[in-house]
Design an enzyme around this catalytic site. Structure first.
Site, mmCIF file in Angstrom:
data_model
loop_
_atom_site.group_PDB
_atom_site.id
_atom_site.type_symbol
_atom_site.label_atom_id
_atom_site.label_comp_id
_atom_site.label_asym_id
_atom_site.label_seq_id
_atom_site.Cartn_x
_atom_site.Cartn_y
_atom_site.Cartn_z
ATOM 1 N N LYS A 26 32.071 23.500 -7.273
ATOM 2 C CA LYS A 26 30.975 24.159 -6.547
ATOM 3 C C LYS A 26 30.496 23.302 -5.377
ATOM 4 C CE LYS A 26 26.020 24.679 -7.254
ATOM 5 N NZ LYS A 26 25.693 23.343 -6.735
ATOM 6 N N ASN A 27 30.234 22.033 -5.640
ATOM 7 C CA ASN A 27 29.635 21.216 -4.586
ATOM 8 C C ASN A 27 30.599 20.914 -3.439
ATOM 9 O OD1 ASN A 27 27.218 21.286 -5.867
ATOM 10 N ND2 ASN A 27 27.360 19.216 -6.744
ATOM 11 N N ARG A 97 20.508 25.774 -1.873
ATOM 12 C CA ARG A 97 20.112 24.488 -1.302
ATOM 13 C C ARG A 97 21.115 24.007 -0.255
ATOM 14 N NH1 ARG A 97 15.687 24.036 -3.974
ATOM 15 N NH2 ARG A 97 15.693 23.923 -6.227
ATOM 16 N N CYS A 121 8.377 23.990 -1.810
ATOM 17 C CA CYS A 121 8.249 22.605 -2.257
ATOM 18 C C CYS A 121 9.586 21.852 -2.229
ATOM 19 C CB CYS A 121 7.695 22.578 -3.664
ATOM 20 S SG CYS A 121 8.764 23.412 -4.832
ATOM 21 N N ARG A 126 13.398 17.655 -2.551
ATOM 22 C CA ARG A 126 14.759 17.469 -2.036
ATOM 23 C C ARG A 126 14.698 17.283 -0.523
ATOM 24 N NH1 ARG A 126 19.014 20.587 -5.774
ATOM 25 N NH2 ARG A 126 20.361 19.191 -4.679
ATOM 26 N N PRO A 127 14.282 16.096 -0.089
ATOM 27 C CA PRO A 127 14.093 15.882 1.348
ATOM 28 C C PRO A 127 15.423 15.907 2.096
ATOM 29 C CG PRO A 127 13.899 13.820 0.149
ATOM 30 C CD PRO A 127 14.047 14.891 -0.882
ATOM 31 N N ILE A 128 15.349 16.186 3.411
ATOM 32 C CA ILE A 128 16.564 16.097 4.228
ATOM 33 C C ILE A 128 16.345 15.144 5.406
ATOM 34 C CG2 ILE A 128 17.533 18.349 3.571
ATOM 35 C CD1 ILE A 128 16.635 19.297 6.428
ATOM 36 N N ASP A 129 15.390 14.221 5.228
ATOM 37 C CA ASP A 129 15.084 13.285 6.322
ATOM 38 C C ASP A 129 16.313 12.474 6.755
ATOM 39 O OD1 ASP A 129 14.486 12.277 3.591
ATOM 40 O OD2 ASP A 129 14.216 10.359 4.620
ATOM 41 N N ASP A 310 23.961 15.253 -12.513
ATOM 42 C CA ASP A 310 24.203 16.663 -12.832
ATOM 43 C C ASP A 310 24.774 16.870 -14.239
ATOM 44 O OD1 ASP A 310 23.224 17.302 -10.381
ATOM 45 O OD2 ASP A 310 25.124 17.964 -9.498
ATOM 46 N N ARG A 402 24.761 30.638 -10.880
ATOM 47 C CA ARG A 402 24.902 29.997 -9.560
ATOM 48 C C ARG A 402 26.094 29.046 -9.547
ATOM 49 N NH1 ARG A 402 20.659 26.260 -8.232
ATOM 50 N NH2 ARG A 402 22.328 25.630 -6.870
HETATM 51 C C1 UD1 Z 1 23.965 16.739 -4.291
HETATM 52 C C2 UD1 Z 1 24.421 17.804 -5.257
HETATM 53 C C3 UD1 Z 1 23.482 17.839 -6.455
HETATM 54 C C4 UD1 Z 1 23.378 16.446 -7.081
HETATM 55 C C5 UD1 Z 1 23.044 15.401 -6.042
HETATM 56 C C6 UD1 Z 1 23.104 13.985 -6.586
HETATM 57 C C7 UD1 Z 1 25.441 19.379 -3.755
HETATM 58 C C8 UD1 Z 1 25.375 20.729 -3.127
HETATM 59 N N1 UD1 Z 1 24.428 19.073 -4.582
HETATM 60 O O1 UD1 Z 1 22.659 17.119 -3.869
HETATM 61 O O2 UD1 Z 1 23.982 18.775 -7.394
HETATM 62 O O3 UD1 Z 1 22.357 16.438 -8.065
HETATM 63 O O4 UD1 Z 1 23.966 15.477 -4.943
HETATM 64 O O5 UD1 Z 1 24.366 13.705 -7.083
HETATM 65 O O6 UD1 Z 1 26.385 18.641 -3.566
HETATM 66 N N2 UD1 Z 1 17.342 11.848 -0.406
HETATM 67 C C9 UD1 Z 1 16.423 11.436 0.536
HETATM 68 N N3 UD1 Z 1 16.531 11.934 1.801
HETATM 69 C C10 UD1 Z 1 17.512 12.797 2.180
HETATM 70 C C11 UD1 Z 1 18.457 13.204 1.221
HETATM 71 C C12 UD1 Z 1 18.340 12.719 -0.073
HETATM 72 O O7 UD1 Z 1 15.529 10.662 0.222
HETATM 73 O O8 UD1 Z 1 17.553 13.195 3.350
HETATM 74 C C13 UD1 Z 1 17.255 11.343 -1.791
HETATM 75 C C14 UD1 Z 1 16.928 12.460 -2.786
HETATM 76 O O9 UD1 Z 1 15.543 12.653 -2.927
HETATM 77 C C15 UD1 Z 1 17.583 11.942 -4.047
HETATM 78 C C16 UD1 Z 1 18.776 11.103 -3.554
HETATM 79 O O10 UD1 Z 1 18.542 10.882 -2.171
HETATM 80 O O11 UD1 Z 1 16.697 11.085 -4.733
HETATM 81 C C17 UD1 Z 1 20.128 11.750 -3.721
HETATM 82 O O12 UD1 Z 1 20.145 13.028 -3.113
HETATM 83 P P1 UD1 Z 1 21.455 13.658 -2.474
HETATM 84 O O13 UD1 Z 1 22.634 12.860 -2.877
HETATM 85 O O14 UD1 Z 1 21.204 13.885 -1.041
HETATM 86 O O15 UD1 Z 1 21.518 15.078 -3.183
HETATM 87 P P2 UD1 Z 1 22.040 16.433 -2.588
HETATM 88 O O16 UD1 Z 1 23.129 16.168 -1.605
HETATM 89 O O17 UD1 Z 1 20.911 17.294 -2.151
#
Ligand code: UD1
Length: 423
Positions: A26-27, A97, A121, A126-129, A310, A402
């Site tokens: 999926k991912n 997401r 929320c 789940r920030p994208i900064d 996960d 999903r």
């Molecule tokens: C992906 C997976 C999700 C999995 C996660 C961690 C997909 C579609 N989803 O989510 O199933 O649980 O990896 O293995 O592949 N963070 C920040 N800023 C950012 C992005 C992330 O601070 O801009 C932090 C998050 O809060 C979290 C950590 O980084 O604590 C890891 O997140 P991330 O690896 O980005 O997760 P996703 O890619 O959203």
């Protein structure tokens, strides 16, 4: 047809046995499909899981103006040679997401994108900064207006980007954008998950120049254009892990087929510690718990190759019936214990203190009515229900749909007493 209100009804205490075929990841799929629109040509993507997240992307890509057709249940043909809209603000993108990958893909090819992020929320949890910081480093202007993120650039220029936190999504998104930036981009402290390698392999087949995916330094030499390619998605590490743990909790013996055993190392190591037999082949793992006497253990979730967050809810279900006291430390997501209350309804004894869950093993779980609070929490409910005496009814199955293809058929074929009830 799957329905939003469906429930799964499971009667536990059946030992699972036989073979299960694991679907595509999926991912990886949710990143590879957006990446396909970076080509001004036709891409064919195979071994896609037939799950709601992929179907949602299929609708999204069509609404954007590219031609996306299912040649069969697991294969999409995506033709983005015609006009593709860079404004993606319709409803579908909110449901998923991973819609943030459309930002990187559109920015790469068209140098602009306007995409609605999953609502409310989620920005908090789940920030994208880091994604946006990466785009800025490549020369893009970023503007966040409510739930809509706008990125644009006259041109993108390669840069050296250090990731403050190891992030799967940010690593992939920056890799997508940098693929079509001028010059060289280096991503340091990159995430190393198998699906990052998969996306890089797909991009390279389309003509990108990416090296180092799967290590913590990824180097990308920008190219002007990407051409079409045919690609087969890797097997789903998390679906495989879910069936491995399910086999274990029932005291069963199951061959989990069509997988890359190396991706399962952190889970296999823990199952061995618990006392479960693991036999590895080239593309399968057989889990044998027929003689097992489950022992407690400790789990710390970490980025790959650490134990995946996960699989944390699913292993918690198994640890609930391991003799002694187990401990889980969740290091990736702050709020990933919402499902614990549901597990307790089934008789699990768990206390949570911040990032740590302490689990006192019980002899067996007992059927009850529970909800899937999210995708992997839903998988944990199935696993717990398979162990439980009596009947368990799981609500909010839409979350499970999903990410798990034909979940009740796959479990039924292994001998589980499971059925879907539409309300
Ligand atoms: C992906 C997976 C999700 C999995 C996660 C961690 C997909 C579609 N989803 O989510 O199933 O649980 O990896 O293995 O592949 N963070 C920040 N800023 C950012 C992005 C992330 O601070 O801009 C932090 C998050 O809060 C979290 C950590 O980084 O604590 C890891 O997140 P991330 O690896 O980005 O997760 P996703 O890619 O959203």
């Amino acid at each position: 047809m799957n329905n939003n209100m469906d429930r799964l009804v499971i009667r536990g205490k059946k030992r699972l046995s036989g073979n299960v075929l694991i679907s595509g990841a999926k991912n990886a799929a949710v990143a590879v499909i957006p990446a396909a629109i970076m080509a001004d040509d036709v891409c064919v993507i195979d071994n896609l899981p037939y799950i709601e997240d992929v179907k949602c992307l299929y609708t999204t890509i069509n609404k954007m103006g590219a031609e996306c057709v299912y040649s069969d249940k697991h294969t999409l043909k995506i033709d983005s040679s015609s006009n593709v809209s860079t404004t993606v603000t319709f409803d579908e993108v909110r449901k998923m997401r991973a819609s943030y990958y459309l930002l990187g893909a559109l920015l790469a090819r068209f140098k602009r994108a306007e995409v609605t992020m999953p609502g409310g929320c989620n920005f908090g949890t789940r920030p994208i900064d880091l994604h946006l910081k990466g785009f800025r480093a490549l020369g893009a202007e970023v503007d966040v207006q409510g739930e809509v993120v706008c990125v644009r650039a006259d041109k993108l220029k390669g840069a050296s980007i250090y990731m403050d936190t190891v992030s799967v999504g940010a690593t992939i998104n920056i890799m997508l954008a940098a693929t079509m930036a001028e010059g060289v981009t280096t991503i340091e402290n990159a995430a190393k998950e198998p699906h990052i390698v998969d996306v890089a392999n797909f991009l390279n087949m389309m003509g990108a120049k990416i090296k180092g995916a799967g290590t913590d330094v990824i180097k990308i030499v920008g190219v002007d254009r990407l051409h079409g390619a045919e690609y087969t998605i890797i097997p789903d590490q998390i679906e495989a892990g879910t069936y491995m743990i399910a086999a274990a909790i029932t005291g069963g013996r199951v061959k989990v087929c069509n997988i890359i055993p190396k991706h399962m190392d952190s889970l296999s190591a823990k199952l061995l510690e618990i006392g479960i037999g693991i036999e590895e082949g080239d593309d399968f793992i057989t889990v044998d718990a027929t003689e097992s006497d489950f022992k407690a253990t400790s789990i710390r979730t970490m980025a790959y190759p650490g134990f995946p967050t996960d699989l944390q809810p699913q292993i918690a279900a198994l640890l609930s019936v391991c003799g002694g006291t187990s401990m889980i430390t969740e290091n990736v997501w702050e709020k990933r214990y919402q499902y614990i209350d549901e597990l307790k309804r089934l008789g699990a004894k768990i206390t949570v203190e911040g990032r740590v869950a302490i689990i006192e093993g019980v002899k067996e779980l007992t059927g009850a009515s529970v909800e899937a609070t999210d995708l992997r929490a839903g998988a944990a409910m199935i696993i717990a229900a398979l162990n439980a005496r009596g009947e368990t009814v799981i609500g909010e199955v839409k979350y499970i749909d999903r990410g798990y293809e034909e979940v009740e058929s796959k479990f039924s074929a292994l001998g589980a007493d499971i059925r879907r009830v539409s309300v």
